[in-house]
Write a protein that holds these residues in place. Sequence first.
Motif, PDB file in Angstrom:
ATOM      1  N   ASN A 103       0.845  -1.190   0.000  1.00 53.91           N
ATOM      2  CA  ASN A 103       0.000   0.000   0.000  1.00 53.91           C
ATOM      3  C   ASN A 103       0.886   1.248   0.000  1.00 53.91           C
ATOM      4  O   ASN A 103       2.063   1.188   0.288  1.00 53.91           O
ATOM      5  N   ALA A 104       0.306   2.363  -0.318  1.00 51.61           N
ATOM      6  CA  ALA A 104       1.084   3.594  -0.481  1.00 51.61           C
ATOM      7  C   ALA A 104       1.320   4.332   0.834  1.00 51.61           C
ATOM      8  O   ALA A 104       2.029   5.325   0.858  1.00 51.61           O
ATOM      9  N   SER A 105       0.757   3.875   1.933  1.00 53.84           N
ATOM     10  CA  SER A 105       0.895   4.600   3.200  1.00 53.84           C
ATOM     11  C   SER A 105       1.978   4.014   4.100  1.00 53.84           C
ATOM     12  O   SER A 105       1.933   4.144   5.307  1.00 53.84           O
ATOM     13  N   VAL A 106       2.961   3.373   3.525  1.00 50.53           N
ATOM     14  CA  VAL A 106       4.047   2.756   4.286  1.00 50.53           C
ATOM     15  C   VAL A 106       4.884   3.847   4.942  1.00 50.53           C
ATOM     16  O   VAL A 106       5.258   4.830   4.313  1.00 50.53           O
ATOM     17  N   SER A 107       5.201   3.664   6.228  1.00 52.39           N
ATOM     18  CA  SER A 107       5.952   4.679   6.963  1.00 52.39           C
ATOM     19  C   SER A 107       7.472   4.476   6.859  1.00 52.39           C
ATOM     20  O   SER A 107       8.224   5.395   7.157  1.00 52.39           O
ATOM     21  N   ASN A 108       7.908   3.296   6.486  1.00 55.78           N
ATOM     22  CA  ASN A 108       9.342   3.021   6.383  1.00 55.78           C
ATOM     23  C   ASN A 108       9.800   3.130   4.934  1.00 55.78           C
ATOM     24  O   ASN A 108       9.025   2.933   4.008  1.00 55.78           O
ATOM     25  N   TYR A 109      11.064   3.418   4.752  1.00 56.31           N
ATOM     26  CA  TYR A 109      11.616   3.524   3.412  1.00 56.31           C
ATOM     27  C   TYR A 109      12.395   2.290   3.023  1.00 56.31           C
ATOM     28  O   TYR A 109      13.146   2.299   2.082  1.00 56.31           O
ATOM     29  N   TYR A 110      12.246   1.228   3.749  1.00 52.20           N
ATOM     30  CA  TYR A 110      12.946  -0.015   3.459  1.00 52.20           C
ATOM     31  C   TYR A 110      11.960  -1.176   3.525  1.00 52.20           C
ATOM     32  O   TYR A 110      10.983  -1.121   4.243  1.00 52.20           O
ATOM     33  N   ALA A 111      12.234  -2.201   2.764  1.00 56.71           N
ATOM     34  CA  ALA A 111      11.431  -3.417   2.854  1.00 56.71           C
ATOM     35  C   ALA A 111      12.067  -4.388   3.839  1.00 56.71           C
ATOM     36  O   ALA A 111      11.387  -5.065   4.591  1.00 56.71           O
ATOM     37  N   LEU A 112      13.414  -4.431   3.848  1.00 55.60           N
ATOM     38  CA  LEU A 112      14.137  -5.345   4.723  1.00 55.60           C
ATOM     39  C   LEU A 112      15.367  -4.633   5.251  1.00 55.60           C
ATOM     40  O   LEU A 112      16.191  -4.151   4.478  1.00 55.60           O
ATOM     41  N   LYS A 113      15.489  -4.551   6.577  1.00 49.84           N
ATOM     42  CA  LYS A 113      16.622  -3.893   7.224  1.00 49.84           C
ATOM     43  C   LYS A 113      17.276  -4.909   8.149  1.00 49.84           C
ATOM     44  O   LYS A 113      16.614  -5.477   9.018  1.00 49.84           O
ATOM     45  N   ILE A 114      18.570  -5.151   7.953  1.00 54.07           N
ATOM     46  CA  ILE A 114      19.303  -6.131   8.752  1.00 54.07           C
ATOM     47  C   ILE A 114      20.413  -5.394   9.496  1.00 54.07           C
ATOM     48  O   ILE A 114      21.196  -4.664   8.890  1.00 54.07           O
ATOM     49  N   PHE A 115      20.500  -5.600  10.796  1.00 51.58           N
ATOM     50  CA  PHE A 115      21.522  -4.955  11.605  1.00 51.58           C
ATOM     51  C   PHE A 115      21.816  -5.793  12.833  1.00 51.58           C
ATOM     52  O   PHE A 115      21.090  -6.727  13.141  1.00 51.58           O
ATOM     53  N   SER A 116      22.903  -5.468  13.532  1.00 56.18           N
ATOM     54  CA  SER A 116      23.185  -6.072  14.822  1.00 56.18           C
ATOM     55  C   SER A 116      23.034  -4.981  15.865  1.00 56.18           C
ATOM     56  O   SER A 116      22.978  -3.793  15.548  1.00 56.18           O
ATOM     57  N   ASP A 117      22.956  -5.359  17.134  1.00 50.48           N
ATOM     58  CA  ASP A 117      22.735  -4.382  18.191  1.00 50.48           C
ATOM     59  C   ASP A 117      23.737  -3.236  18.164  1.00 50.48           C
ATOM     60  O   ASP A 117      23.380  -2.098  18.397  1.00 50.48           O
ATOM     61  N   ASN A 118      24.994  -3.538  17.900  1.00 52.06           N
ATOM     62  CA  ASN A 118      26.022  -2.492  17.901  1.00 52.06           C
ATOM     63  C   ASN A 118      25.938  -1.569  16.693  1.00 52.06           C
ATOM     64  O   ASN A 118      26.508  -0.490  16.716  1.00 52.06           O
ATOM     65  N   ALA A 119      25.265  -1.987  15.657  1.00 56.23           N
ATOM     66  CA  ALA A 119      25.213  -1.182  14.428  1.00 56.23           C
ATOM     67  C   ALA A 119      23.822  -0.599  14.169  1.00 56.23           C
ATOM     68  O   ALA A 119      23.559  -0.089  13.109  1.00 56.23           O
ATOM     69  N   LYS A 120      22.928  -0.692  15.143  1.00 54.34           N
ATOM     70  CA  LYS A 120      21.556  -0.234  14.945  1.00 54.34           C
ATOM     71  C   LYS A 120      21.493   1.282  14.849  1.00 54.34           C
ATOM     72  O   LYS A 120      21.885   1.999  15.756  1.00 54.34           O
ATOM     73  N   THR A 121      21.025   1.760  13.716  1.00 52.87           N
ATOM     74  CA  THR A 121      20.848   3.195  13.514  1.00 52.87           C
ATOM     75  C   THR A 121      19.535   3.426  12.804  1.00 52.87           C
ATOM     76  O   THR A 121      19.005   2.543  12.135  1.00 52.87           O
ATOM     77  N   TYR A 122      19.021   4.635  12.928  1.00 56.92           N
ATOM     78  CA  TYR A 122      17.782   4.996  12.240  1.00 56.92           C
ATOM     79  C   TYR A 122      17.983   6.257  11.467  1.00 56.92           C
ATOM     80  O   TYR A 122      18.695   7.116  11.772  1.00 56.92           O
TER      81      TYR A 122
END
Length: 122
Positions: A103-122
Motif C-alpha cells: 500500500n502507499a501509506s508505508v511509513s518506512n523507506y525499506y522493505a528489509l533492514k538487517i543490523f546487529s545491536d552495535n550497528a543499529k541506527t535509524y
Amino acid sequence: MINNMIPSSGGGSSAGALVTGQVRVTTSSGVTDYQLAGDGSTDDRAALNTLLQAAILAMPCTVELGAGDYAMSDGIELDLPDSSRGLHIKGQGAGATRLVWHNASVSNYYALKIFSDNAKTY
C-alpha cells in the motif's frame, strides 16, 4: 512448523526449483518449504517476517524465496546477535524475486533492514 505456519506439500527436499511464492528454509536439522502468495497483492509481510525471525534462531541457515512479488505492508527489521554468523537470504535473480509495497501509506523507506545491536541506527 514455524508459529502455526504449515509447510507446503512436497516440502523438505533440497532438490527442485521453487514455485511462485514458495520459501525454502534450510537449517542444520533439515529443509522445509513454506508457501506464501508471492502474487504482489496478498500481504506476505507477516509470514515472511515470521520465517526470517525463526531463521535467526536457527542459524546457520538459508532462506530462499521463489520467484514472485512478495507484497509488504511495512518493512521488516532483523536484529541479529552481534556474534551471529550464517544467515543467507536469497531470491531467484534480479526481477524474478521482489519485495514490493502493498500500500502507499508505508511509513518506512525499506522493505528489509538487517543490523546487529552495535550497528543499529535509524
